[in-house]
Design a protein around this motif. Structure first.
Motif, short mmCIF file in Angstrom:
data_model
loop_
_atom_site.label_atom_id
_atom_site.label_comp_id
_atom_site.label_asym_id
_atom_site.label_seq_id
_atom_site.Cartn_x
_atom_site.Cartn_y
_atom_site.Cartn_z
N GLN A 101 7.25 -12.43 -12.43
CA GLN A 101 6.10 -12.95 -11.68
C GLN A 101 4.78 -12.41 -12.21
N ALA A 102 4.78 -11.12 -12.59
CA ALA A 102 3.55 -10.49 -13.08
C ALA A 102 3.29 -10.80 -14.55
N GLY A 103 4.34 -11.23 -15.27
CA GLY A 103 4.19 -11.47 -16.70
C GLY A 103 4.04 -10.20 -17.49
N SER A 104 4.54 -9.08 -16.95
CA SER A 104 4.41 -7.79 -17.62
C SER A 104 5.55 -6.88 -17.20
N ALA A 105 6.16 -6.19 -18.18
CA ALA A 105 7.25 -5.27 -17.88
C ALA A 105 6.74 -3.95 -17.32
N MET A 106 5.54 -3.54 -17.71
CA MET A 106 4.99 -2.25 -17.27
C MET A 106 4.10 -2.38 -16.05
N ASP A 107 3.35 -3.48 -15.95
CA ASP A 107 2.45 -3.69 -14.81
C ASP A 107 3.03 -4.75 -13.89
N ASN A 108 4.31 -4.60 -13.55
CA ASN A 108 4.98 -5.61 -12.74
C ASN A 108 4.48 -5.67 -11.30
N TYR A 109 3.72 -4.67 -10.89
CA TYR A 109 3.18 -4.67 -9.53
C TYR A 109 1.92 -5.51 -9.41
N ARG A 110 1.32 -5.93 -10.52
CA ARG A 110 0.11 -6.75 -10.49
C ARG A 110 0.49 -8.22 -10.57
N VAL A 114 6.50 -10.79 -4.73
CA VAL A 114 7.57 -9.97 -4.15
C VAL A 114 7.09 -8.54 -3.97
N PHE A 115 6.42 -8.01 -4.98
CA PHE A 115 5.90 -6.65 -4.87
C PHE A 115 4.89 -6.56 -3.74
N VAL A 305 -8.50 -1.11 9.38
CA VAL A 305 -9.01 -1.06 8.01
C VAL A 305 -8.93 -2.44 7.41
N VAL A 306 -10.04 -2.96 6.89
CA VAL A 306 -10.06 -4.26 6.27
C VAL A 306 -9.49 -4.12 4.86
N MET A 307 -8.38 -4.84 4.57
CA MET A 307 -7.71 -4.73 3.28
C MET A 307 -7.66 -6.10 2.63
N ILE A 308 -8.50 -6.33 1.66
CA ILE A 308 -8.55 -7.60 0.95
C ILE A 308 -7.37 -7.67 0.00
N GLY A 309 -6.56 -8.70 0.15
CA GLY A 309 -5.40 -8.83 -0.74
C GLY A 309 -4.22 -8.02 -0.29
N ALA A 310 -4.37 -7.35 0.84
CA ALA A 310 -3.28 -6.59 1.46
C ALA A 310 -2.58 -5.69 0.46
N GLY A 311 -1.26 -5.88 0.29
CA GLY A 311 -0.47 -4.95 -0.53
C GLY A 311 -0.96 -4.88 -1.95
N THR A 312 -1.38 -5.99 -2.56
CA THR A 312 -1.80 -5.98 -3.95
C THR A 312 -3.03 -5.12 -4.14
N GLU A 316 -3.29 -1.55 -6.24
CA GLU A 316 -4.18 -1.36 -7.36
C GLU A 316 -5.14 -0.19 -7.11
N ARG A 317 -5.40 0.12 -5.85
CA ARG A 317 -6.33 1.18 -5.53
C ARG A 317 -5.64 2.55 -5.49
N THR A 318 -4.49 2.62 -4.83
CA THR A 318 -3.81 3.89 -4.66
C THR A 318 -2.31 3.70 -4.88
N LEU A 319 -1.82 4.08 -6.05
CA LEU A 319 -0.41 3.92 -6.38
C LEU A 319 0.34 5.19 -6.09
N SER A 320 1.56 5.06 -5.61
CA SER A 320 2.41 6.22 -5.38
C SER A 320 3.84 5.83 -5.64
#
Length: 322
Positions: A101-110, A114-115, A305-312, A316-320
């Protein structure tokens, strides 16, 4: 098995002293003042073995060892660890979907829907998206994150599954995952996006340690592995320390409930021991869910808290990763 023999000391004139002296149930010719702390029967020092609480007779030790299945190396005729392989397959499948879906093996969260829908963001869980608590445990930030977790699951999961049995192993894994999510909900930032199977894997580390203790084997190698991994969690930024520690605690408590609590409660037979173990495991799961619920209610009472784009956006802002 014969009951304990009661004998009095005989005097020179034929009288027998009172009270009678208790003898070992396995050796009637041996007087003893000792007894098994599990079944209560008198036993001599030769027939007693040290236990976590007190001392157990050899019969109780043999019955207790039935709670832990004999572990055979995988590939030598033992049962196939289907649950371990199944969990690995699910994690890999989910990763492939997110990468596609992301078109990337390393940045699959972008760019992966599903992510975005399953990553654990405490604020979103508080808003009613409860599925993230479990779903986040099958997501990974890139191929390396996936490979590290799946290798650890492969190494420890196979033998632990054979020791506990498929059902109990699968439940310990899921309860460990819940424990990691509970710790993240309570102790992490409310907009931190957390994903990974490490919380569940750390729980398996703790369960393996408890199993080794139950089998009277040295847990030192496993303790070293846990110590090194916890040190890494402290040292490297971007790793979810709380997710790791929460999973470790939940997995350890789950294994204690299965393998030790029945003995501590003096279970009389294998069926009652299994029932007590399942109840203890369920209690850990309920506690984790209660912590998650409490954390969600606390976050809900805070200023929204206003979250634009929710999970995405949060990812992108705070990864853990965990």
């Amino acid at each position: 098995m014969n009951g304990p023999a009661l004998r009095g000391a005989v005097w020179h004139d034929g009288r027998v002293s009172n009270p009678p002296v208790v003898t070992c149930v396995r050796h009637p010719d041996r007087f003893t003042g000792l007894a098994c702390t599990r079944c209560g029967r008198p036993a001599c020092s030769e027939c007693l073995r040290p236990a976590a609480v007190g001392q157990h007779c050899v019969d109780c030790v043999q019955r207790g060892q039935q709670d832990v299945r004999k572990v055979r190396p995988v590939g030598t005729g033992g049962p196939v660890p289907f649950v371990t392989y199944g969990l690995i397959a699910i994690n890999v499948l989910v990763y492939v979907i997110t990468a596609a879906q992301a078109g990337s093996a390393m940045d699959n969260y972008r760019g992966s829907s599903v992510f975005r829908e399953f990553v654990l963001v405490p604020r979103l869980v508080a808003d009613g998206e409860w599925w993230r608590v479990i779903g986040s445990g099958f997501l990974h930030y890139g191929a390396i994150h996936l490979l590290v977790n799946m290798f650890a699951l492969y190494v420890v999961g196979r033998d632990l599954e054979q020791a506990l049995g498929r059902a109990r192993f699968g439940c310990v894994y899921l309860v460990s995952l819940l424990g990691g999510s509970a710790a993240v909900m309570v102790l992490s930032d409310s907009i931190t996006a957390t994903a990974g199977a490490s919380g569940a894997v750390y729980g398996l580390f703790g369960a393996v340690t408890v199993t080794l203790l139950r089998l009277r084997q040295s847990p030192t190698p496993m303790l070293v592995v846990i110590g090194v991994n916890v040190l890494i969690s402290f040292s490297i930024p971007g790793i979810s320390l709380w997710g790791h520690l929460g999973g470790l605690a939940a997995g350890t408590l789950s294994a204690l409930g299965i393998l030790f609590v029945p003995t501590w409660m003096s279970a009389r037979d294998e069926q009652s021991a299994q029932r007590i173990g399942w109840v203890a495991l369920g209690a850990v799961a309920v506690f984790c869910l209660a912590v998650i619920g409490f954390a969600a209610m606390s976050l809900r009472s805070e200023t929204p808290v206003v979250m634009i784009g929710a999970g995405t956006a949060a990812a992108e802002r705070t990864l853990s990763a965990h």
